[in-house]
Design a protein around this motif. Structure first.
Motif, PDB file in Angstrom:
ATOM      1  N   VAL A 222       0.831  -1.202   0.000  1.00 17.12           N
ATOM      2  CA  VAL A 222       0.000   0.000   0.000  1.00 17.12           C
ATOM      3  C   VAL A 222       0.865   1.250   0.000  1.00 17.12           C
ATOM      4  CG1 VAL A 222      -1.624   1.341   1.410  1.00 17.12           C
ATOM      5  CG2 VAL A 222      -2.038  -1.089   0.996  1.00 17.12           C
ATOM      6  N   PHE A 223       2.046   1.180   0.608  1.00 15.27           N
ATOM      7  CA  PHE A 223       2.939   2.329   0.637  1.00 15.27           C
ATOM      8  C   PHE A 223       3.249   2.820  -0.774  1.00 15.27           C
ATOM      9  CE2 PHE A 223       6.999   4.517   0.872  1.00 15.27           C
ATOM     10  CZ  PHE A 223       6.882   5.290   2.017  1.00 15.27           C
TER      11      PHE A 223
ATOM     12  N   LEU B 148      -9.886  -3.818   0.922  1.00 14.34           N
ATOM     13  CA  LEU B 148      -8.886  -3.958  -0.132  1.00 14.34           C
ATOM     14  C   LEU B 148      -8.535  -5.428  -0.340  1.00 14.34           C
ATOM     15  CD1 LEU B 148      -6.901  -2.650  -2.131  1.00 14.34           C
ATOM     16  CD2 LEU B 148      -5.247  -2.519  -0.246  1.00 14.34           C
ATOM     17  N   VAL B 149      -8.433  -6.182   0.735  1.00 10.05           N
ATOM     18  CA  VAL B 149      -8.150  -7.617   0.615  1.00 10.05           C
ATOM     19  C   VAL B 149      -9.289  -8.330  -0.110  1.00 10.05           C
ATOM     20  CG1 VAL B 149      -7.928  -9.761   1.924  1.00 10.05           C
ATOM     21  CG2 VAL B 149      -6.581  -7.765   2.563  1.00 10.05           C
ATOM     22  N   ALA B 150     -10.524  -7.958   0.204  1.00 11.61           N
ATOM     23  CA  ALA B 150     -11.666  -8.571  -0.482  1.00 11.61           C
ATOM     24  C   ALA B 150     -11.607  -8.304  -1.982  1.00 11.61           C
ATOM     25  CB  ALA B 150     -12.972  -8.043   0.106  1.00 11.61           C
ATOM     26  N   LEU B 151     -11.228  -7.092  -2.356  1.00 13.32           N
ATOM     27  CA  LEU B 151     -11.080  -6.755  -3.768  1.00 13.32           C
ATOM     28  C   LEU B 151      -9.894  -7.500  -4.370  1.00 13.32           C
ATOM     29  CD1 LEU B 151     -11.914  -5.021  -6.214  1.00 13.32           C
ATOM     30  CD2 LEU B 151     -10.451  -3.192  -5.309  1.00 13.32           C
ATOM     31  N   ARG B 152      -8.800  -7.542  -3.659  1.00 12.50           N
ATOM     32  CA  ARG B 152      -7.594  -8.240  -4.127  1.00 12.50           C
ATOM     33  C   ARG B 152      -7.866  -9.710  -4.423  1.00 12.50           C
ATOM     34  NH1 ARG B 152      -4.046  -9.768   0.644  1.00 12.50           N
ATOM     35  NH2 ARG B 152      -5.362 -11.609   0.443  1.00 12.50           N
TER      36      ARG B 152
ATOM     37  N   TYR C 142      -4.104  -9.862  -8.574  1.00 13.24           N
ATOM     38  CA  TYR C 142      -4.513  -8.511  -8.188  1.00 13.24           C
ATOM     39  C   TYR C 142      -3.636  -7.938  -7.076  1.00 13.24           C
ATOM     40  CZ  TYR C 142      -8.856  -7.364 -10.731  1.00 13.24           C
ATOM     41  OH  TYR C 142      -9.770  -6.979 -11.685  1.00 13.24           O
ATOM     42  N   ALA C 143      -2.930  -8.777  -6.331  1.00 14.45           N
ATOM     43  CA  ALA C 143      -2.044  -8.269  -5.293  1.00 14.45           C
ATOM     44  C   ALA C 143      -0.981  -7.347  -5.875  1.00 14.45           C
ATOM     45  CB  ALA C 143      -1.374  -9.421  -4.547  1.00 14.45           C
ATOM     46  N   VAL C 144      -0.668  -7.536  -7.163  1.00 17.91           N
ATOM     47  CA  VAL C 144       0.284  -6.672  -7.852  1.00 17.91           C
ATOM     48  C   VAL C 144      -0.439  -5.661  -8.737  1.00 17.91           C
ATOM     49  CG1 VAL C 144       2.183  -6.578  -9.521  1.00 17.91           C
ATOM     50  CG2 VAL C 144       2.100  -8.405  -7.804  1.00 17.91           C
ATOM     51  N   SER C 145      -1.393  -6.119  -9.542  1.00 22.67           N
ATOM     52  CA  SER C 145      -2.000  -5.212 -10.520  1.00 22.67           C
ATOM     53  C   SER C 145      -2.835  -4.115  -9.862  1.00 22.67           C
ATOM     54  CB  SER C 145      -2.838  -5.996 -11.534  1.00 22.67           C
ATOM     55  OG  SER C 145      -3.820  -6.776 -10.911  1.00 22.67           O
ATOM     56  N   LEU C 146      -3.448  -4.382  -8.708  1.00 15.15           N
ATOM     57  CA  LEU C 146      -4.176  -3.326  -8.005  1.00 15.15           C
ATOM     58  C   LEU C 146      -3.221  -2.271  -7.454  1.00 15.15           C
ATOM     59  CD1 LEU C 146      -6.946  -5.200  -5.961  1.00 15.15           C
ATOM     60  CD2 LEU C 146      -7.287  -3.687  -7.932  1.00 15.15           C
TER      61      LEU C 146
ATOM     62  N   GLU D 265      -4.811  -6.628 -16.006  1.00 11.77           N
ATOM     63  CA  GLU D 265      -5.234  -5.348 -15.440  1.00 11.77           C
ATOM     64  C   GLU D 265      -6.603  -5.478 -14.761  1.00 11.77           C
ATOM     65  OE1 GLU D 265      -3.742  -2.109 -15.367  1.00 11.77           O
ATOM     66  OE2 GLU D 265      -2.087  -3.536 -15.600  1.00 11.77           O
ATOM     67  N   PRO D 266      -6.863  -4.676 -13.732  1.00 15.03           N
ATOM     68  CA  PRO D 266      -8.185  -4.675 -13.100  1.00 15.03           C
ATOM     69  C   PRO D 266      -9.263  -4.226 -14.082  1.00 15.03           C
ATOM     70  CG  PRO D 266      -6.565  -3.561 -11.714  1.00 15.03           C
ATOM     71  CD  PRO D 266      -5.916  -3.778 -13.034  1.00 15.03           C
ATOM     72  N   THR D 267     -10.462  -4.739 -13.890  1.00 14.36           N
ATOM     73  CA  THR D 267     -11.590  -4.314 -14.708  1.00 14.36           C
ATOM     74  C   THR D 267     -11.969  -2.881 -14.352  1.00 14.36           C
ATOM     75  OG1 THR D 267     -13.229  -5.044 -13.087  1.00 14.36           O
ATOM     76  CG2 THR D 267     -12.476  -6.676 -14.710  1.00 14.36           C
ATOM     77  N   ARG D 268     -12.766  -2.244 -15.210  1.00 11.18           N
ATOM     78  CA  ARG D 268     -13.221  -0.889 -14.943  1.00 11.18           C
ATOM     79  C   ARG D 268     -13.980  -0.826 -13.615  1.00 11.18           C
ATOM     80  NH1 ARG D 268     -11.298   3.609 -16.001  1.00 11.18           N
ATOM     81  NH2 ARG D 268     -11.541   3.785 -13.758  1.00 11.18           N
ATOM     82  N   GLU D 269     -14.806  -1.808 -13.374  1.00 15.17           N
ATOM     83  CA  GLU D 269     -15.570  -1.854 -12.127  1.00 15.17           C
ATOM     84  C   GLU D 269     -14.643  -1.945 -10.925  1.00 15.17           C
ATOM     85  OE1 GLU D 269     -18.914  -4.720  -9.916  1.00 15.17           O
ATOM     86  OE2 GLU D 269     -18.092  -5.260 -11.892  1.00 15.17           O
ATOM     87  N   ASP D 270     -13.627  -2.782 -11.026  1.00 17.03           N
ATOM     88  CA  ASP D 270     -12.708  -2.943  -9.899  1.00 17.03           C
ATOM     89  C   ASP D 270     -11.826  -1.711  -9.714  1.00 17.03           C
ATOM     90  OD1 ASP D 270     -13.784  -5.407  -9.397  1.00 17.03           O
ATOM     91  OD2 ASP D 270     -12.235  -6.523 -10.475  1.00 17.03           O
TER      92      ASP D 270
END
Length: 306
Positions: free
Chosen positions: A212-213, A246-250, A256-260, A281-286
């Protein structure tokens, strides 16, 4: 000895897909100015798996030049043994202060083989080396004690999350080094490590990676201050309002741990480009959800610091 928030920068790519050293320089400088305790270049968040040997060396060199001695710079190395050795030597020659040893390529090995892998890289590099316990490189307490005794090995980073085994490992390594003056540290290396910081701190593992940093040092530093000063109310507010969502999204998509994280850096105004295949890459929604989470997290960091 390392301290503070450990910064694992992303690796920027230009529109043509090539490495973008200028943007990496800006990214690393901003992290150091924000208060990073150390910089870990070309590691997991930095897409180590997707870099050529030449790119890896360029990333390490750029990070070292950007940091300019302000904090230690560790380089990620790993993969096939000859590759890990070559990258480690190149990192040393380009000014890295230490190494984070990622797992060997693909194969599963017994404990003796993993110890030998660490020993050969450590001996060839001659730099302080942190062993990353994750994926196909899982060290039991006995093997971890052997690894801790190897010259230049100065740390054990856990990316597995087996608290019981890690607790036994921490105790075993400390006992084995009790009569030695050798410095040794333990690290929490789980994705979005903040969510497990309370559990890891309870077994004597206070240091952690903060992805996150990369894109929200304000949030990362606010949480770090809360946990290190015992401000549980503030830490819980940041966990519930930002890190847990954020973890739920990841967890929606592998990688996603990297792409987010990379998307978060772009949301903050630095164009670091996309992730390389096989990550997506993350979706537009994400992305929209990430933007909302970021806004909420920044507000929490401001309000909890008031």
């Amino acid at each position: 000895m390392l301290d503070g928030v450990l910064f694992f920068p992303v690796t920027p790519f230009a529109p043509d897909g090539a490495l973008d050293p200028q943007t990496l320089d800006a990214h690393v400088r901003a992290g150091v100015e924000a208060g990073a305790g150390a910089v870990f270049a070309a590691c997991g968040t930095g897409e180590f798996h997707a870099l050529s040997p030449r790119e890896h060396t360029d990333v390490v060199r750029t990070a070292v030049e950007a940091v300019n001695g302000a904090v230690p710079v560790y380089a990620g190395v790993g993969g096939a043994l000859p590759t890990a050795v070559d990258l480690a030597v190149a990192a040393r020659e380009n000014g890295a202060d230490g190494l984070l040893l990622l797992p060997p390529y693909l194969v599963n090995a017994d404990q003796g083989g993993l110890v030998r892998y660490v020993r050969e890289v450590a001996e060839a590099a001659g730099l302080p080396l942190i062993v990353y316990n994750r994926a196909n490189a899982r060290f039991g307490p006995r093997a971890a004690v052997e690894v801790a005794a190897i010259d230049h090995v100065v740390g054990f980073k856990d990316g597995v999350g087996d608290i019981e085994t890690l607790a036994r490992t921490v105790v075993a390594i400390r006992a084995s080094l009790r009569d030695s003056a050798k410095p040794f540290q333990f690290f929490n290396g789980l994705p979005t490590a903040e969510v497990t910081v309370p559990a890891y701190r309870a077994i004597g593992v206070p240091l952690y990676s903060s992805a996150v940093f990369c894109f929200a040092p304000e949030i990362s530093l606010a949480f770090h201050q809360a946990v290190t000063t015992g401000d549980d109310k503030r830490a819980d507010a940041l966990l519930a309002g930002f890190f847990h969502p954020l973890v739920a999204l990841r967890d929606k998509v592998p990688g996603y741990a990297v792409s987010l994280v990379k998307a978060g850096v772009r949301l903050r105004g630095l164009d670091v480009g996309p992730v390389r295949a096989p990550l997506t890459e993350p979706t537009r929604e994400d992305l929209d959800e990430l933007a909302s989470l970021l806004e909420r997290g920044l507000e929490l960091a401001r309000s909890t610091s008031a």
